[in-house]
Scaffold this motif. Structure first.
Motif, PDB file in Angstrom:
ATOM      1  N   GLU A   1       0.829  -1.214   0.000  1.00  0.00           N
ATOM      2  CA  GLU A   1       0.000   0.000   0.000  1.00  0.00           C
ATOM      3  C   GLU A   1       0.860   1.259   0.000  1.00  0.00           C
ATOM      4  N   LEU A   2       1.990   1.236   0.704  1.00  0.00           N
ATOM      5  CA  LEU A   2       2.901   2.381   0.675  1.00  0.00           C
ATOM      6  C   LEU A   2       3.469   2.609  -0.722  1.00  0.00           C
ATOM      7  N   PHE A   3       3.889   1.516  -1.384  1.00  0.00           N
ATOM      8  CA  PHE A   3       4.375   1.637  -2.757  1.00  0.00           C
ATOM      9  C   PHE A   3       3.282   2.200  -3.657  1.00  0.00           C
ATOM     10  N   HIS A   4       2.069   1.707  -3.500  1.00  0.00           N
ATOM     11  CA  HIS A   4       0.936   2.183  -4.307  1.00  0.00           C
ATOM     12  C   HIS A   4       0.708   3.678  -4.076  1.00  0.00           C
TER      13      HIS A   4
ATOM     14  N   THR B   1       1.221   6.376  -7.078  1.00  0.00           N
ATOM     15  CA  THR B   1       0.054   7.161  -7.467  1.00  0.00           C
ATOM     16  C   THR B   1       0.333   8.653  -7.309  1.00  0.00           C
ATOM     17  N   ALA B   2       0.985   9.027  -6.243  1.00  0.00           N
ATOM     18  CA  ALA B   2       1.308  10.437  -6.024  1.00  0.00           C
ATOM     19  C   ALA B   2       2.257  10.946  -7.105  1.00  0.00           C
ATOM     20  N   ALA B   3       3.239  10.155  -7.459  1.00  0.00           N
ATOM     21  CA  ALA B   3       4.185  10.570  -8.497  1.00  0.00           C
ATOM     22  C   ALA B   3       3.495  10.664  -9.847  1.00  0.00           C
ATOM     23  N   THR B   4       2.585   9.741 -10.142  1.00  0.00           N
ATOM     24  CA  THR B   4       1.862   9.767 -11.408  1.00  0.00           C
ATOM     25  C   THR B   4       0.960  10.990 -11.485  1.00  0.00           C
ATOM     26  N   LYS B   5       0.265  11.307 -10.395  1.00  0.00           N
ATOM     27  CA  LYS B   5      -0.603  12.486 -10.382  1.00  0.00           C
ATOM     28  C   LYS B   5       0.220  13.759 -10.576  1.00  0.00           C
TER      29      LYS B   5
END
Length: 119
Positions: free
Chosen positions: A40-43, A47-51
């Protein structure tokens, strides 16, 4: 090493087996919970980097002029240009040659009795 085995009854052996089973189940549950947390931390970070990257890409460039809406006369030509580009790309992929090695001069809709053309 001198181990002494005592004659334990059925109840004592069953209690010890149950205790070992519960401890083993708890250890596995704990390990899976930790693994789930790491995933979940990796996710979250991905996700934050992609956004962040999407927001950077979506920012309009101030140097470019605003797009204008074409009139009716140029809209048909623009659609034909897009269609010619699509046909050129499809043909170049099918015959495995670069798109610049040939030129689509004209095209017309073929009359077909195919099932998907019937309405």
């Amino acid at each position: 090493m001198n181990f002494m085995f005592t004659a334990a009854g059925f109840g004592e052996r069953t209690a010890e087996a149950l205790q070992d089973t519960l401890i083993g189940m708890f250890v596995i549950f704990l390990a899976l919970s930790i693994l789930w947390g790491v995933i979940e931390l990796f996710h979250f970070f991905v996700t934050a980097a992609t956004k962040k990257n999407r927001k950077a890409e979506e920012k309009p460039d101030e140097k470019l002029p605003a797009e204008t809406v074409p009139t009716n006369d140029t809209a048909d030509n623009a659609d034909d240009g897009a269609l010619i580009a699509a046909i050129t790309a499809a043909v170049s992929v099918c015959i495995d040659v670069p798109a610049g090695s040939f030129r689509v001069v004209s095209f017309k809709k073929a009359q077909s009795d195919a099932h998907w053309n019937k309405r």
